[in-house]
Design a protein around this motif. Structure first.
Motif, short mmCIF file in Angstrom:
data_model
loop_
_atom_site.label_atom_id
_atom_site.label_comp_id
_atom_site.label_asym_id
_atom_site.label_seq_id
_atom_site.Cartn_x
_atom_site.Cartn_y
_atom_site.Cartn_z
N GLU A 134 -9.44 5.57 -6.17
CA GLU A 134 -8.04 5.47 -5.52
C GLU A 134 -7.64 6.14 -4.22
O GLU A 134 -6.60 6.18 -4.10
CB GLU A 134 -7.13 6.22 -6.76
N TYR A 193 -17.00 -4.40 -5.23
CA TYR A 193 -16.01 -4.79 -4.68
C TYR A 193 -14.89 -5.29 -5.31
O TYR A 193 -13.49 -4.87 -4.99
CB TYR A 193 -16.44 -6.08 -3.69
N ASN A 203 -11.58 0.76 -1.07
CA ASN A 203 -12.82 -0.21 -0.60
C ASN A 203 -12.52 -0.15 1.03
O ASN A 203 -13.72 -0.19 1.58
CB ASN A 203 -12.44 -1.51 -1.18
N ARG A 215 0.71 -1.05 0.01
CA ARG A 215 -0.09 -0.14 0.21
C ARG A 215 0.87 1.34 -0.13
O ARG A 215 0.67 2.04 -0.74
CB ARG A 215 -0.95 -0.07 1.07
N THR A 239 -14.02 -4.12 -8.47
CA THR A 239 -13.42 -2.79 -8.96
C THR A 239 -12.24 -2.20 -8.18
O THR A 239 -11.34 -1.87 -8.79
CB THR A 239 -14.46 -1.86 -9.46
N GLY A 240 -12.30 -2.27 -6.91
CA GLY A 240 -11.23 -1.47 -6.18
C GLY A 240 -11.49 -0.09 -6.25
O GLY A 240 -12.48 0.52 -6.88
N SER A 241 -10.26 0.29 -5.94
CA SER A 241 -9.05 -0.25 -5.33
C SER A 241 -9.20 -0.63 -4.23
O SER A 241 -10.22 -0.43 -3.40
CB SER A 241 -7.81 1.16 -5.71
N LYS A 242 -8.23 -1.43 -3.71
CA LYS A 242 -8.20 -1.86 -2.23
C LYS A 242 -8.45 -0.67 -1.26
O LYS A 242 -9.06 -0.73 -0.36
CB LYS A 242 -7.22 -2.75 -1.87
N GLY A 281 -11.82 -4.64 -11.74
CA GLY A 281 -10.34 -4.27 -11.23
C GLY A 281 -9.60 -2.95 -12.03
O GLY A 281 -10.40 -2.06 -12.17
N SER A 282 -8.36 -3.15 -12.11
CA SER A 282 -7.86 -1.56 -12.39
C SER A 282 -8.21 -1.52 -13.89
O SER A 282 -8.02 -0.25 -14.17
CB SER A 282 -6.15 -1.92 -12.39
#
Length: 583
Positions: free
Chosen positions: A327, A258, A266, A32, A260-263, A188-189
């Motif tokens: 992001e 969920y 989320n 991260r 799609t993100g980003s982490k 995702g990205s």
């Protein structure tokens, strides 16, 4: 001086080696931090070297421990703890983990059991059937590793958005024609339109998993089936991996949000939900205000949303947040306060101010390029061939005399065209921030795009000063591809995007988002920093033939990642407003 990308790379390696050594928790924190360091608009290495360690406090995920390591790296060129890890685990971790199914933990086990350090070592062990003898492996795993070694050698980099997104579009078209598919979308990205992606993630809502999985792995475009199960499958199309996940239709929206993100987005959103007595996950949004132990079950509580993605945000009294913004750069706070930007769309673009013809390194006439621009419904179009100068490949740049000759031809084409054709040039910014155009050429032109093509190894302070000097030059209308980077090839200049934005706002110079998928320069976080300073933006294709005018798609989504609205972008303006800006 160490660039943001270089510093981020050290912590990505740190994370992989720690995971290979079976360390928990730390790898995620380091990854991260690495992502946020890489995306930070200010060159942190230069700031730290100047004694401004407070800059590190601005970076999410960078606490005291990581900050001290950054300072150590900037001051010494190494991190003692990382060197110790490398000595304990002398693995070419990046190479080995490119193989499908081989993550850092597996790489660590292969090293401890067989002494595997490189791809060559791994290939030798596989050929000798030594891998299948390790507990937890077996003949099939060994065969998969053996088959993946050549591919890992060939593909050592992430895929460019411009290469992967067309495949994603094909995936969606194919899945949309499968009878059992009720809804489908990429995640995702690639849905967030990042400039490079690891693989293509696709999500399907269906009540017939088996039919969808069977159709997917049987798709004519598939070169190799990596795995196939009741809820997901992975295939390879060319050099790109495509992962499919299937869910029931009523959970499609929550799964899309969920995955799609980003982490980081989320995590921030989940914490926002927890503060309001809600629980968010891939199965839906749940009211857990009356539940004592809401961690006991993923579906515990009263389900209030999940069928649509917008419903997941509405459950928190938030508007839907466009994927490009997810992001964790302030988008949730902006949504809460009703301050989300009205993002630019492809339809807002009225023209393109940076393209090339056969006069320099393009392969088509001025007339053909203008005709292609007309077919896109543009109001105006700019020819900006290369001027001679440092870094222009093959000596293809035009002299001052040749530029004046080309201007005459552009005027003739303009007179015969239905759209306005601007006579422009792409000048070269030398190492000191100067351009080599004569005064008569400058006065003859409508638009001057100035770009760096050489001396791309300057430190961030020097590079920033160089680019600011160019911005301050009244002859320059657009600062083209500011870093000069080529994705997966060279990093280009490291600079302070906030400083560039402030200078551009003060002097009325537009900063380019170059839409060529090998560049995407400026990038999302840099665009955001510039827009916050009030800098004008120009999205251009740098097209060298009619087909590459399509690059505008990538530039628009990159600008959206930078929170750009139509009014921020000069080539969405009416013709007369743009003329006033250029003059």
């Amino acid at each position: 001086m160490a660039t943001n990308a270089e510093i981020a790379g050290r912590f990505e390696e740190f994370a992989d080696l720690l995971e290979a050594d079976d360390v928990e928790y730390k790898p995620r924190a380091y990854r991260r931090a690495a992502e946020n360091i890489r995306a930070h608009p200010v060159p942190i290495g230069d700031r730290v070297a100047d004694g401004d360690e407070a800059i590190l406090d601005e970076i999410d995920g960078v606490g005291d421990a990581i900050s001290s390591k950054i300072v150590e790296y900037v001051e010494t060129g190494s991190i003692e703890e990382l060197e110790e890890l490398r000595a304990a685990l002398p693995i070419d971790i990046a190479d080995i983990t490119r193989i499908e199914g081989v993550g850092p933990k597996t790489a660590g086990k292969l090293y401890r059991e067989l002494g595997v350090q490189t791809l060559d070592d791994l290939e030798e062990a596989a050929e000798a059937n030594e891998i299948q003898a390790i507990k937890g492996f077996g003949p099939k795993t060994e065969a998969n590793i053996r088959d993946g070694i050549e591919f890992a050698r060939e593909v050592g980099q992430r895929q460019l958005l411009g290469e992967a997104r067309p495949l994603a579009d094909d995936v969606l078209e194919f899945l949309g024609n499968v009878d059992a598919v009720e809804r489908c979308e990429v995640a995702g990205s690639i849905r967030r339109w990042r400039e490079t992606i690891g693989d293509v993630d696709a999500l399907v809502g269906t009540d017939d998993n088996e039919a969808v999985i069977e159709a997917f792995v049987g798709w004519d475009s598939v070169d190799d089936v990596i795995e196939s199960g009741p809820e997901k499958a992975s295939v390879r199309v060319g050099e790109i991996r495509v992962d499919l996940r299937v869910v029931v239709p009523e959970e499609f929206g929550s799964a899309l949000q969920y995955f799609t993100g980003s982490k980081d987005h989320n995590v921030r959103l989940r914490n926002y939900a927890i503060d309001r007595g809600m629980k968010l996950n891939e199965y839906g949004a749940f009211d857990v205000s009356a539940v004592d132990d809401h961690e006991a079950d993923q579906r515990v509580g009263d389900r209030v949303a999940g069928e649509t993605e917008a419903g997941m945000y509405e459950a928190l009294d938030l508007p839907w947040i466009p994927p490009e913004l997810r992001e964790d750069r302030g988008e949730i706070a902006a949504a809460e306060n009703g301050e989300l930007p009205d993002l630019i769309t492809r339809e807002d673009v009225r023209g393109d101010l940076h393209s090339h013809t056969e006069w320099s390194d393009g392969n088509t006439s001025i007339e053909a390029m203008v005709e292609a621009a007309e077919s896109k419904g543009y109001d105006y179009y700019g020819v900006a061939d290369h001027a001679e100068g440092p870094g222009v490949v093959g000596g293809m740049g035009l002299s001052n005399t040749e530029i004046l000759e080309q201007v005459e031809q552009i005027r003739e084409v303009d007179a015969a065209s239905e759209i306005t054709v601007f006579a422009g040039i792409e000048a070269n910014i030398d190492a000191d921030g100067e351009i080599g155009l004569s005064e008569d050429v400058i006065h003859a032109l409508d638009v001057v795009v100035a770009s760096t093509h050489s001396a791309l190894d300057q430190d961030a302070e020097t590079a920033t000063d160089r680019l600011v000097r160019a911005i301050e030059n009244p002859a320059i209308d657009v600062l083209g591809h500011p870093s000069g980077r080529l994705l997966n090839e060279r990093s280009g200049l490291d600079f302070d995007a906030t400083a560039l934005g402030a200078a551009a706002a003060e002097h009325g110079t537009a900063l380019e988002v170059n839409s060529n998928p090998r560049r995407l320069d400026l990038w999302g976080s840099a665009v955001q920093a510039a827009v916050e300073e009030g800098a004008p933006i120009s999205i251009n294709t740098d097209a060298h033939q009619p087909s590459t005018l399509e690059y505008m798609r990538w530039g628009v989504h990159t600008a959206r990642r930078g929170w750009a609205e139509p009014g921020d972008v000069i080539n969405t303006w009416e013709l007369e407003e743009l003329r006033e800006f250029l003059h």
